[in-house]
Design a protein around this motif. Structure first.
Motif: not given
Length: 484
Positions: A416-428
């Motif tokens: 949603a606008e305020k709720f986003k998903r960030f995959p592990l590889q993108a974080l690392l």
């Protein structure tokens, strides 16, 4: 007399004592002592229970006294009870009378004696005491606000973690026991708690510690008035960061105290102080650091039971600090399912300028594969304006986060606008695994009316300067060690 009237009556007397130099926190301690004595007497006279107190330390020993006789007897009574164990020892921990005027003490004894406390519902007694604690937190000079987490935030954290009656709940920095109380209120309403044996065992599922004896005393009384604790206390005074954890817990809910450093003293067997340290050298810690919040995070990671769940309030620096911070974040992503991050707005804590977050993570069995697959971040900070008085946080402000969290059904989450998903590889792939992530446009940059107040802005500047200064110190220390 209703709870609100009682709070007002009890609190108004605090202002009288304030002129005598008695702090609000000291006043609440005196209220705690006298309330416990009075309720013990009511249990004996009204229910026929045996007294929990030793001879010479009962309500009847002081209630009819006045003048110096009252002051002297009260002081001796407190000294005797401070040496007891269990819940008595916790509530009367290092107890002493801080009301020097016998006439004022006489008025306070009369105030407590005028009400039948045992006849009040548990919720009413609890609300009266929590009302006093809330007002105490407003006293900026005492620093009591650092032990007070907004109730709506506590309730939201407990609601989404959803601890069940069979689980153990722990707070390693329990303050006045807000998280333990909220977990108790949540768990006792669970359908499994309808079983009498389950409900009876529920009180044994909670534990907490705090480094400040005065705060432990308030926590013990708060729990006692809410009907959670019995003969034994479920909170104790100690430094949670000293010594290897050992015992583990199913659920950890906590808001460690603000501030990046905390020194402690090493005391030899003969009682002499050997040294003073800022870093905790623990075998179960994988990095050594003087950053208090990073140490608390390591401690929580250590004491979580397999498949245990944690919800922890921590400042922004935990998300971006290099060195030890980066190492800990990598370990968190590898060994734990760090699934949710709630970015909190400013203006909800008594220390101004604080930028904090709630980290939600679960402990997983050792594996070559990283336990974290995706980190979901909810931004409750950008374009949000809260103050403690004019615009305090309420439960409705967290309703959307609770809905997005999908407790028990996290696999069905949607962005949603305020709720986003960030995959592990993108974080690392981020520099130093920096998790201080934001994506919403800050409208305050375009609208001056949305800018923080001058005192908030000043507090944020001070916080930023302190962070920068700490980094320079670390660089200087590293260079010095390298040259040596």
């Amino acid at each position: 007399m209703n709870a609100q009237t009682l709070v007002a009556k009890v609190w108004n007397f605090a202002h009288v004592l304030r002129d005598q130099g008695v702090s609000y926190q000291a006043y609440i301690s005196q209220i705690s002592y006298l309330l416990f004595l009075k309720m013990d007497e009511e249990r004996v006279t009204q229910i026929g229970e045996a007294s929990m107190l030793p001879k010479g330390a009962h309500w009847e020993d002081i209630k009819d006294l006045s003048g110096e006789a009252l002051s002297e007897t009260y002081a001796k009574l407190l000294e005797k009870l401070s040496k007891q164990g269990g819940i008595i020892g916790a509530i009367f921990l290092k107890a002493q009378s801080e009301i020097q005027d016998p006439a004022k003490l006489r008025r306070l004894v009369g105030l407590i004696d005028s009400e039948t406390w045992l006849g009040l519902p548990v919720d009413v007694k609890g609300n009266i005491y929590e009302g006093l604690l809330a007002r105490n937190a407003e006293d900026v000079k005492s620093g009591a606000g650092q032990y007070f987490t907004p109730r709506p935030l506590i309730e939201a954290m407990v609601e989404v973690v959803d601890p069940e009656p069979h689980q153990t709940v722990h707070d390693p920095a329990c303050g006045t026991a807000g998280f333990l109380l909220a977990a108790w209120e949540h768990m006792k309403l669970h359908k499994k708690a309808r079983d009498r044996a389950v409900y009876s065992a529920l009180k044994n599922k909670f534990s907490g510690v705090d480094i400040v004896p005065e705060v432990v005393r308030l926590a013990a009384m708060n729990l006692y008035l809410h009907g959670i604790t019995g003969v034994d206390s479920i909170v104790e005074a100690k430094d949670a960061l000293l010594g290897v954890g050992g015992k583990t817990y199913d659920v950890v809910l906590t808001n460690p105290p603000f501030g990046k450093k905390q020194s402690y003293r090493i005391v030899r067997d003969d009682g002499e102080i050997d040294s003073e340290r800022e870093d905790y050298d623990r075998q179960d810690f994988f990095v050594t650091t003087s950053n208090k919040q990073l140490n608390f995070l390591q401690h929580i990671m250590t004491v979580l039971a397999p498949n245990g769940e944690a919800a922890v309030v921590l400042p922004d620096n935990v998300l971006f600090e290099g060195g030890a911070g980066e190492t800990i974040r990598r370990r968190l992503l590898q060994n734990f399912d760090f699934h949710t991050l709630l970015r909190l707005p400013t203006g909800i804590f008594y220390k101004q300028g604080v930028k904090a977050n709630v980290l939600f993570f679960d402990k997983k069995p050792p594996s070559e594969q990283a336990a974290t697959k995706d980190l979901w971040i909810y931004d409750l900070r950008t374009n949000q304006r809260f103050t403690l008085k004019e615009r305090p946080m309420v439960h409705a402000d967290l309703d959307d986060f609770i809905a997005c969290y999908r407790s028990g059904h996290r696999a069905k989450r949607e962005e949603a606008e305020k709720f986003k998903r960030f995959p592990l590889q993108a974080l690392l792939a981020r520099d130093k695994v920096n998790l201080d992530i934001f994506w919403l446009k800050d409208h305050a940059l375009d609208d001056p009316d949305l800018l923080p107040s001058p005192d908030e802005a000043a507090a944020e500047i001070v916080e930023s300067l302190e962070t920068a200064l700490e980094r320079f110190r670390n660089v200087a220390k590293a260079l010095g060690e390298k040259l040596a």
